[in-house]
Design a protein around this motif. Structure first.
Motif, short mmCIF file in Angstrom:
data_model
loop_
_atom_site.label_atom_id
_atom_site.label_comp_id
_atom_site.label_asym_id
_atom_site.label_seq_id
_atom_site.Cartn_x
_atom_site.Cartn_y
_atom_site.Cartn_z
N VAL A 241 0.84 -1.20 0.00
CA VAL A 241 0.00 0.00 0.00
C VAL A 241 0.88 1.25 0.00
O VAL A 241 1.78 1.39 0.83
CB VAL A 241 -0.94 -0.01 1.22
N GLN A 242 0.61 2.15 -0.94
CA GLN A 242 1.31 3.43 -1.01
C GLN A 242 0.94 4.29 0.20
O GLN A 242 -0.16 4.18 0.73
CB GLN A 242 0.94 4.17 -2.29
N GLY A 243 1.86 5.14 0.62
CA GLY A 243 1.57 6.07 1.70
C GLY A 243 1.83 5.54 3.09
O GLY A 243 1.70 6.28 4.07
N LEU A 244 2.20 4.26 3.20
CA LEU A 244 2.54 3.69 4.49
C LEU A 244 4.06 3.63 4.61
O LEU A 244 4.78 3.69 3.62
CB LEU A 244 1.98 2.27 4.64
N LYS A 245 4.54 3.49 5.84
CA LYS A 245 5.96 3.24 6.10
C LYS A 245 6.10 1.74 6.37
O LYS A 245 5.17 1.10 6.86
CB LYS A 245 6.43 4.03 7.32
N PRO B 147 -4.71 -7.79 5.85
CA PRO B 147 -3.55 -7.28 6.59
C PRO B 147 -3.49 -5.76 6.71
O PRO B 147 -2.95 -5.24 7.69
CB PRO B 147 -2.35 -7.83 5.81
N TYR B 148 -4.03 -5.03 5.74
CA TYR B 148 -3.98 -3.58 5.78
C TYR B 148 -5.29 -2.96 6.25
O TYR B 148 -5.42 -1.74 6.31
CB TYR B 148 -3.62 -3.00 4.41
N GLY B 149 -6.27 -3.80 6.56
CA GLY B 149 -7.58 -3.30 6.98
C GLY B 149 -7.92 -3.79 8.37
O GLY B 149 -7.33 -3.35 9.36
N HIS B 150 -8.83 -4.75 8.45
CA HIS B 150 -9.32 -5.25 9.74
C HIS B 150 -8.25 -6.00 10.53
O HIS B 150 -8.42 -6.24 11.71
CB HIS B 150 -10.53 -6.17 9.53
N GLY B 151 -7.14 -6.36 9.89
CA GLY B 151 -6.09 -7.12 10.56
C GLY B 151 -5.00 -6.28 11.20
O GLY B 151 -3.94 -6.80 11.54
N GLU C 182 11.87 -3.46 8.00
CA GLU C 182 12.53 -4.67 7.48
C GLU C 182 11.90 -5.93 8.06
O GLU C 182 12.02 -7.00 7.48
CB GLU C 182 14.02 -4.64 7.81
N ASN C 183 11.25 -5.80 9.22
CA ASN C 183 10.61 -6.93 9.88
C ASN C 183 9.16 -7.12 9.45
O ASN C 183 8.38 -7.77 10.13
CB ASN C 183 10.69 -6.78 11.40
N HIS C 184 8.80 -6.50 8.33
CA HIS C 184 7.50 -6.71 7.68
C HIS C 184 6.30 -6.16 8.44
O HIS C 184 5.23 -6.76 8.47
CB HIS C 184 7.30 -8.20 7.35
N HIS C 185 6.51 -5.00 9.08
CA HIS C 185 5.40 -4.28 9.66
C HIS C 185 5.14 -3.04 8.81
O HIS C 185 6.06 -2.48 8.24
CB HIS C 185 5.73 -3.83 11.09
N TRP C 186 3.88 -2.65 8.76
CA TRP C 186 3.54 -1.37 8.13
C TRP C 186 3.14 -0.41 9.24
O TRP C 186 2.67 -0.82 10.30
CB TRP C 186 2.45 -1.51 7.07
N VAL C 187 3.34 0.88 8.96
CA VAL C 187 3.02 1.93 9.92
C VAL C 187 2.25 3.02 9.18
O VAL C 187 2.72 3.53 8.17
CB VAL C 187 4.30 2.53 10.54
N LYS D 54 13.60 6.30 9.52
CA LYS D 54 14.41 5.10 9.28
C LYS D 54 13.62 4.01 8.56
O LYS D 54 14.19 3.03 8.09
CB LYS D 54 14.95 4.56 10.61
N LEU D 55 12.31 4.17 8.51
CA LEU D 55 11.46 3.17 7.85
C LEU D 55 11.47 3.40 6.34
O LEU D 55 11.83 4.46 5.86
CB LEU D 55 10.04 3.24 8.40
N TRP D 56 11.05 2.38 5.62
CA TRP D 56 11.04 2.42 4.16
C TRP D 56 9.71 2.93 3.62
O TRP D 56 8.67 2.74 4.24
CB TRP D 56 11.27 1.03 3.59
N ASP D 57 9.74 3.50 2.42
CA ASP D 57 8.50 3.80 1.73
C ASP D 57 8.09 2.56 0.93
O ASP D 57 8.80 1.56 0.90
CB ASP D 57 8.63 5.04 0.83
N ALA D 58 6.93 2.63 0.30
CA ALA D 58 6.40 1.46 -0.43
C ALA D 58 7.34 1.01 -1.54
O ALA D 58 7.51 -0.19 -1.76
CB ALA D 58 5.02 1.79 -0.99
#
Length: 127
Positions: free
Chosen positions: A4-8, A94-98, A11-16, A113-117
């Protein structure tokens, strides 16, 4: 794999997802595909603090048990209590209700320090 664009991304596979001084944290689509069906998740309680790079909980899937590492630091505002009853929601949305939890950021500079999409896709999108 959905990114998803616009999230951070960590490397451990979390989105913010940043919303003012708060951030919503979840597991990426890549992570849920790699782990398989998630059958149990342990998250911290509201009010607890997490520290970037440190474990904050664990997850069990049909393939493995793994620790979850905080992508950023902060105080837990809320956790997704629905995951206790049905952790498989992470696999379905994963990007919604999860989503996993919402925190109040204590070190907003850690977001840098986090990555962009694009960087996340470059790194994991072609495996």
């Amino acid at each position: 794999m959905e990114i998803v664009q616009g999230l951070k991304y960590s490397e451990n596979h979390h989105w913010v997802k940043v919303e003012g001084k708060q951030a919503i944290i979840g597991l990426t689509d890549f992570a849920q595909e790699e782990f398989g069906m998630i059958v149990f998740i342990e998250l911290p309680e509201s009010g607890e603090t997490i520290t970037a790079g440190e474990p904050f909980g664990s997850m069990e899937s049909v393939k493995t048990v793994t620790e979850l590492y905080a992508p950023v630091s902060g105080r837990i505002v809320s956790t997704n209590t629905k995951l206790g009853e049905n952790p498989g929601v992470i696999n379905m949305s994963p990007y919604g209700h999860g989503w996993l939890m919402t925190i109040e950021l204590s070190e907003p500079s850690e977001l840098d320090k986090l990555w962009d999409a694009e960087k996340y896709e470059e790194t994991y999108g072609h495996e």
